[in-house]
Enzyme design. Structure first.
Site, mmCIF file in Angstrom:
data_model
loop_
_atom_site.group_PDB
_atom_site.id
_atom_site.type_symbol
_atom_site.label_atom_id
_atom_site.label_comp_id
_atom_site.label_asym_id
_atom_site.label_seq_id
_atom_site.Cartn_x
_atom_site.Cartn_y
_atom_site.Cartn_z
ATOM 1 N N GLU A 67 1.025 -1.249 0.121
ATOM 2 C CA GLU A 67 0.129 0.048 0.029
ATOM 3 C C GLU A 67 0.750 1.327 -0.091
ATOM 4 O O GLU A 67 1.726 1.480 0.768
ATOM 5 C CB GLU A 67 -0.741 -0.192 1.363
ATOM 6 C CG GLU A 67 -1.771 1.311 1.388
ATOM 7 C CD GLU A 67 -2.587 1.718 0.244
ATOM 8 O OE1 GLU A 67 -3.463 0.696 -0.219
ATOM 9 O OE2 GLU A 67 -2.338 2.828 -0.426
ATOM 10 N N GLY B 253 -6.958 0.900 3.194
ATOM 11 C CA GLY B 253 -8.559 1.054 3.061
ATOM 12 C C GLY B 253 -8.948 1.755 1.756
ATOM 13 O O GLY B 253 -10.038 1.486 1.087
ATOM 14 N N GLY B 254 -7.838 2.384 1.111
ATOM 15 C CA GLY B 254 -8.100 3.201 -0.376
ATOM 16 C C GLY B 254 -9.515 4.032 -0.113
ATOM 17 O O GLY B 254 -9.421 4.861 1.044
ATOM 18 N N THR B 255 -9.957 4.121 -1.426
ATOM 19 C CA THR B 255 -10.832 5.363 -1.693
ATOM 20 C C THR B 255 -11.892 5.235 -0.692
ATOM 21 O O THR B 255 -12.244 6.183 -0.214
ATOM 22 C CB THR B 255 -11.323 5.063 -3.315
ATOM 23 O OG1 THR B 255 -10.112 5.212 -4.006
ATOM 24 C CG2 THR B 255 -12.121 6.243 -3.537
ATOM 25 N N CYS B 256 -12.861 4.095 -0.837
ATOM 26 C CA CYS B 256 -14.045 3.982 0.003
ATOM 27 C C CYS B 256 -13.700 4.517 1.555
ATOM 28 O O CYS B 256 -14.755 5.148 2.179
ATOM 29 C CB CYS B 256 -14.522 2.662 -0.019
ATOM 30 S SG CYS B 256 -16.273 2.201 0.855
ATOM 31 N N HIS C 58 -46.394 -3.454 7.436
ATOM 32 C CA HIS C 58 -46.975 -2.348 7.305
ATOM 33 C C HIS C 58 -46.476 -1.593 8.454
ATOM 34 O O HIS C 58 -46.546 -2.064 9.576
ATOM 35 C CB HIS C 58 -48.505 -2.166 7.205
ATOM 36 C CG HIS C 58 -49.156 -0.894 7.340
ATOM 37 N ND1 HIS C 58 -49.083 -0.102 6.255
ATOM 38 C CD2 HIS C 58 -49.399 -0.394 8.581
ATOM 39 C CE1 HIS C 58 -49.600 0.809 6.703
ATOM 40 N NE2 HIS C 58 -50.102 0.629 8.149
HETATM 41 C C1 LIG Z 1 -16.594 10.778 -3.350
HETATM 42 C C2 LIG Z 1 -16.928 9.138 -3.393
HETATM 43 C C3 LIG Z 1 -17.855 8.466 -3.013
HETATM 44 C C4 LIG Z 1 -18.122 7.148 -3.050
HETATM 45 N N1 LIG Z 1 -19.231 6.538 -2.848
HETATM 46 C C5 LIG Z 1 -19.322 5.348 -2.814
HETATM 47 C C6 LIG Z 1 -20.601 4.621 -2.167
HETATM 48 O O1 LIG Z 1 -21.245 5.264 -1.596
HETATM 49 N N2 LIG Z 1 -20.796 3.377 -2.435
HETATM 50 C C7 LIG Z 1 -19.916 2.737 -3.343
HETATM 51 O O2 LIG Z 1 -20.163 1.488 -3.505
HETATM 52 N N3 LIG Z 1 -18.851 3.341 -3.976
HETATM 53 C C8 LIG Z 1 -18.710 4.517 -3.763
HETATM 54 N N4 LIG Z 1 -17.673 5.196 -4.376
HETATM 55 C C9 LIG Z 1 -16.644 4.381 -5.288
HETATM 56 C C10 LIG Z 1 -15.612 3.410 -4.329
HETATM 57 O O3 LIG Z 1 -14.926 4.350 -3.209
HETATM 58 C C11 LIG Z 1 -14.681 2.781 -5.164
HETATM 59 O O4 LIG Z 1 -15.473 2.052 -6.177
HETATM 60 C C12 LIG Z 1 -14.216 1.500 -4.254
HETATM 61 O O5 LIG Z 1 -13.308 2.207 -3.135
HETATM 62 C C13 LIG Z 1 -13.289 0.497 -4.668
HETATM 63 O O6 LIG Z 1 -12.023 0.729 -4.827
HETATM 64 P P1 LIG Z 1 -10.811 -0.307 -5.142
HETATM 65 O O7 LIG Z 1 -11.165 -1.534 -4.505
HETATM 66 O O8 LIG Z 1 -10.832 -0.495 -6.665
HETATM 67 O O9 LIG Z 1 -9.575 0.484 -4.760
HETATM 68 P P2 LIG Z 1 -9.198 1.581 -3.913
HETATM 69 O O10 LIG Z 1 -10.275 1.664 -2.829
HETATM 70 O O11 LIG Z 1 -9.259 2.712 -4.686
HETATM 71 O O12 LIG Z 1 -7.992 1.296 -3.464
HETATM 72 C C14 LIG Z 1 -6.779 1.258 -4.276
HETATM 73 C C15 LIG Z 1 -5.592 1.407 -3.244
HETATM 74 O O13 LIG Z 1 -4.408 1.077 -4.090
HETATM 75 C C16 LIG Z 1 -3.262 1.903 -3.782
HETATM 76 N N5 LIG Z 1 -2.052 2.064 -4.739
HETATM 77 C C17 LIG Z 1 -2.548 2.490 -6.071
HETATM 78 N N6 LIG Z 1 -1.557 2.285 -6.659
HETATM 79 C C18 LIG Z 1 -0.485 1.676 -5.947
HETATM 80 C C19 LIG Z 1 0.846 1.247 -6.190
HETATM 81 N N7 LIG Z 1 1.316 1.423 -7.394
HETATM 82 N N8 LIG Z 1 1.472 0.602 -5.161
HETATM 83 C C20 LIG Z 1 1.026 0.145 -4.080
HETATM 84 N N9 LIG Z 1 -0.267 0.978 -3.721
HETATM 85 C C21 LIG Z 1 -1.001 1.625 -4.690
HETATM 86 C C22 LIG Z 1 -4.135 3.212 -3.163
HETATM 87 O O14 LIG Z 1 -3.117 3.968 -2.240
HETATM 88 C C23 LIG Z 1 -5.302 2.765 -2.613
HETATM 89 O O15 LIG Z 1 -5.137 2.688 -1.173
HETATM 90 C C24 LIG Z 1 -17.200 6.362 -4.131
HETATM 91 C C25 LIG Z 1 -16.124 6.923 -4.562
HETATM 92 C C26 LIG Z 1 -15.951 8.388 -4.438
HETATM 93 C C27 LIG Z 1 -14.621 9.156 -5.038
#
Ligand SMILES: Cc1cc2nc3c(=O)[nH]c(=O)nc-3n(C[C@H](O)[C@H](O)[C@H](O)COP(=O)(O)OP(=O)(O)OC[C@H]3O[C@@H](n4cnc5c(N)ncnc54)[C@H](O)[C@@H]3O)c2cc1C
Length: 466
Positions: free
Chosen positions: A42, A47-50, A448
């Protein structure tokens, strides 16, 4: 005498996982649980985006915004709380706490996992079975890419001359924008629009297309627009040539709209115009992994890339942009690898929500897709204003609509825009997964007073789709 070169030994693992989004950590758990060695890498927050800049923080903000909104409607419900004042520092602290907790849970679970090595740093392929991180070379026969995406920053005129926010940088903002301009009238942009309007900002949504959330049916787009406009959000459609420029009062956004002044000036600008996969700095060329014109990694129905032994899961494969699609990607890969269960991406049914208040829950096809498919279909639509639970709660905006195949009686799609829509949609979704006819729902007895109790009643009103 030659120069001595320090070459660190190659570390071998059964599996390497790049990214700790929604698919990486459960894949790690499956390998580690099966007694296999796994390395998970990482480069940012666990935990990434979500967890950090997507679902968790936004839904925490949605909850703050909803509570503030209800407080302002106190007299309607029979109470008064005086002046409702929003404390952005506390709103942000609540959000940060939720994100930090979730991120820590992901990190702790990985660090405590037997057979799992956690490495922080940027991963890059060196070959089809080796990855370099922090000058260390890792090798595995199986590599899983879960690198997600980031906000797309389009090359619009003036973009480099003004400060702008994305969903990530917005997470650090602790002041309330006086006038928030949100470029992009789709799922991410609209959630933030309503959140900040309820916090007290003036909000303008700027959308290039002729309507909001253009992937939805027109009646859904129109109803969402009405809901947002009723709260005082300005919506500027058909903004075909958006440009940004410095202004004494913040940022001027040029629109070239069909209607209204050609420019709107705000204190802050958010770019919410789509996502870009994090695939350009992964060294995919060194592994020979193919991407498409968007940079999405090309995968087959079981999420394998064109290179044997490399899989791509989550937002970076272009097969879904949701937490549940990324987690479902994990299930598909794990079931194929560990359980000889040949699940496929094409088995899953499209479903998602737009978390404005009231929310939109969606599953299956839109009416437009059904008409295009040419299949014989029946449809029914019912206003939320006629749903007793909705008017008891004072939440009468929106509607329920359901479409079914006239011959097979299978549910084809539904949109539930209204109170509880994000939850009620699952009644229909699960019947679709069961491959059962809609008549199962029609004959079911529901509780209901709920929104779900209206589904049998609505299905009894099906007519040929208009
Ligand atoms: C504002 C917003 C609101 C959202 N709300 C919702 C919602 O309510 N419900 C829903 O289902 N979805 C929602 N989403 C979408 C959801 O967040 C993503 O679809 C979800 O996080 C899936 O991500 P992922 O598993 O593909 O990877 P991500 O969660 O994006 O994680 C990828 C990880 O890989 C790491 N990484 C990247 N490149 C490298 C590398 N070269 N080396 C090491 N690490 C790396 C990054 O740092 C990151 O931690 C939302 C998105 C946004 C932007």
């Amino acid at each position: 005498m030659g120069t001595q070169v320090n070459v660190s030994p190659v570390k071998h693992f059964d599996a390497i996982i790049i990214g700790t989004g929604q698919a990486g950590p459960p894949i790690a758990a499956r390998f580690a649980g099966a007694g296999k060695t796994v390395a998970i890498i990482e480069r940012g927050k666990f935990g990434g985006t979500c967890v950090n800049t997507g679902c968790t923080p936004t839904k925490t903000l949605v909850a703050s915004a909803e509570a503030i909104h209800v407080a302002r409607r106190g007299t309607e419900f029979g109470f008064s709380v005086g002046d409702v004042r929003v404390d952005m520092t506390r709103v942000k602290a609540r959000k940060d706490e939720a994100s930090a907790l979730s991120s820590k849970e992901v990190e702790d679970s990985l660090r405590e996992m037997k057979n799992c090595t956690v490495i922080e740093g940027q991963a890059r392929f060196q070959s089809p079975n080796t990855v370099v991180v922090n000058d260390e070379v890792l090798e595995a026969d199986k590599i899983f890419i879960n690198v997600g995406g980031r906000a797309r920053v389009p090359d619009m005129p003036g973009i480099h001359d003004v400060p702008f926010l994305t969903n990530s940088s917005l997470m650090d903002l602790s002041v309330l924008p006086t006038h928030f301009i949100i470029v992009g009238g789709s799922y991410v942009g609209l959630e933030f629009a309503q959140i900040y309007r309820r916090f007290g900002s003036e909000v303008t949504v700027v959308e290039m297309g002729p309507r909001l959330i253009g992937r939805e049916d027109e009646d859904v787009s129109d109803a969402v627009r009405e809901i947002l406009e009723a709260e005082g959000i300005s919506i500027r459609l058909n903004a075909e040539c958006i440009s940004l420029a410095k202004h004494d009062n913040g940022v001027a956004v040029g629109l070239t709209c069909e209607e209204g002044p050609p420019e709107v000036v705000g204190s802050h600008v958010l770019l919410a115009v789509g996502r870009t996969p994090n695939t350009s700095d992964l060294g995919l060329d060194k592994a020979g992994v193919a991407t498409d014109h968007r940079g999405d990694i090309v995968v087959d129905d079981q999420l394998q890339t064109n290179v044997p032994g490399i899989w791509a899961l989550g937002d970076c494969n272009g097969r879904g942009a949701f937490t549940h699609t990324s987690y479902n990607d994990y299930q598909i890969v794990a079931d194929n690898l560990f359980d000889a269960d040949h699940r496929r991406v094409s088995d899953r049914i499209q479903t998602y929500a737009l978390f404005i208040d009231p929310p939109l829950g969606r599953c299956g096809m839109t009416d437009a897709e059904i008409r295009k498919s040419g299949r014989p279909a029946l449809a029914a639509k019912y206003p939320m204003s006629q749903v007793s639970r909705a008017y008891e709660k004072g939440e009468t905006q929106g509607f329920i609509k359901i479409s079914v195949d006239a011959e097979t009686k299978q549910i084809l799609g539904a949109a539930i825009l209204g109170v509880g829509g994000d939850e009620v949609i699952h009644v229909l979704l699960d019947v679709m997964y069961a491959n059962a006819p809609y008549t199962v729902v029609e004959r079911a007895m529901h509780i209901h007073p709920t929104v779900a109790e209206y589904l049998p009643f609505i299905l009894a009103k099906l007519e040929p789709i208009a």
